[in-house]
Scaffold this active site. Structure first.
Site, PDB file in Angstrom:
ATOM      1  N   GLY A 111       7.814  43.382  25.102  1.00 34.01           N
ATOM      2  CA  GLY A 111       6.615  43.690  24.351  1.00 34.01           C
ATOM      3  C   GLY A 111       6.974  44.424  23.068  1.00 34.01           C
ATOM      4  N   CYS A 145      11.485  51.573  26.264  1.00 37.02           N
ATOM      5  CA  CYS A 145      10.823  51.268  25.005  1.00 37.02           C
ATOM      6  C   CYS A 145      11.874  50.958  23.949  1.00 37.02           C
ATOM      7  CB  CYS A 145       9.979  52.469  24.575  1.00 37.02           C
ATOM      8  SG  CYS A 145       9.056  52.212  23.051  1.00 37.02           S
ATOM      9  N   LEU A 146      11.629  49.914  23.171  1.00 32.42           N
ATOM     10  CA  LEU A 146      12.556  49.550  22.108  1.00 32.42           C
ATOM     11  C   LEU A 146      12.656  50.644  21.051  1.00 32.42           C
ATOM     12  CD1 LEU A 146      11.625  45.778  21.706  1.00 32.42           C
ATOM     13  CD2 LEU A 146      13.594  46.763  22.903  1.00 32.42           C
ATOM     14  N   GLN A 206       5.763  49.452  15.727  1.00 36.99           N
ATOM     15  CA  GLN A 206       7.188  49.631  16.025  1.00 36.99           C
ATOM     16  C   GLN A 206       8.088  49.001  14.960  1.00 36.99           C
ATOM     17  OE1 GLN A 206       6.587  48.401  20.365  1.00 36.99           O
ATOM     18  NE2 GLN A 206       8.421  49.683  20.421  1.00 36.99           N
ATOM     19  N   HIS A 248       0.921  52.153  22.159  1.00 37.07           N
ATOM     20  CA  HIS A 248       1.599  52.267  20.856  1.00 37.07           C
ATOM     21  C   HIS A 248       0.592  52.212  19.708  1.00 37.07           C
ATOM     22  CE1 HIS A 248       5.906  52.466  21.360  1.00 37.07           C
ATOM     23  NE2 HIS A 248       5.908  51.474  22.231  1.00 37.07           N
ATOM     24  N   HIS A 291       1.265  49.632  27.923  1.00 31.95           N
ATOM     25  CA  HIS A 291       2.316  50.282  27.135  1.00 31.95           C
ATOM     26  C   HIS A 291       2.151  49.950  25.651  1.00 31.95           C
ATOM     27  CE1 HIS A 291       6.695  51.515  26.623  1.00 31.95           C
ATOM     28  NE2 HIS A 291       6.494  50.816  25.520  1.00 31.95           N
ATOM     29  N   GLU A 292       1.939  48.666  25.336  1.00 28.94           N
ATOM     30  CA  GLU A 292       1.834  48.251  23.932  1.00 28.94           C
ATOM     31  C   GLU A 292       0.524  48.708  23.300  1.00 28.94           C
ATOM     32  OE1 GLU A 292       4.493  47.465  22.524  1.00 28.94           O
ATOM     33  OE2 GLU A 292       5.610  47.033  24.350  1.00 28.94           O
TER      34      GLU A 292
END
Length: 191
Positions: A46, A97-98, A51, A143, A139-140
């Site tokens: 994701g 997380c990226l 991000q 963000h 999660h996304e």
């Protein structure tokens, strides 16, 4: 399509609330394509537009490989996603997380959610999700609201995780400084 740079902590943009988009147009579809390419290359399941430094309410997801290793990609592109229902039942999943590379922690969230969004063509859609898809979707969407997965864990765990993250980042930075000179020394000894 183009690979974009993923911003990481402590970049303050990760705490910004993303702005809704007025319509899904060619520019938004191009953004979605770039996000998918970036997410797959990372690799991740994701990615939110913030991000990559774009403050728009756009996310992409693809959990197919997490559900079945040999699965074909099943990307989802969501504009203006909004979770409008969450189950009382809870589930705990290990999240990463990226934007916080190589850090993972168990996070408890609603086990099932329903969300509405605009798809790649700008059509209003709804989705009901459970399992990894529900976790990833929440999660996304977090963000987009300036919330990170570490905000869902205890203060003590968050502090320990961030201490470890800073230590890893410092070691990588020192390794990058030492790396080129080591490579030069190895190259000169081989020549």
């Amino acid at each position: 399509m183009a690979l974009r740079n993923i911003i990481t902590l402590p970049d303050p943009r990760l705490r910004l609330v993303s702005a809704p988009i007025a319509a899904v147009d060619d520019a938004i579809r191009a953004l979605m394509d770039d996000m998918l390419e970036t997410m797959y290359a990372a690799p991740g399941v994701g990615l939110a537009a913030i991000q990559i430094g774009v403050q728009k309410r756009v996310i992409v997801l693809d959990v197919a490989k997490r559900e079945e290793e040999q699965a074909a990609p099943r990307p989802l592109c969501l504009a203006n996603p909004e979770v409008f229902w969450a189950s009382e039942e809870r589930a705990t999943s290990q999240e990463g997380c990226l934007s916080i590379p190589e850090m993972y922690e168990d996070v408890e969230r609603p086990a099932r959610v329903r969300a509405r969004f605009l798809d790649r063509e700008g059509r209003a859609q709804e989705i009901e999700a459970d399992g990894i898809l529900a976790t990833c979707l929440q999660h996304e969407v977090d963000h987009l609201n300036g919330v990170l997965f570490i905000d869902h864990i205890s203060r003590l765990k968050r502090e320990l995780l961030m201490k470890k993250y800073r230590k890893n980042a410092k070691q990588k930075a020192q390794g990058n400084k030492a790396g080129p000179s080591k490579e030069r020394a190895a190259a000169s000894s081989e020549a």
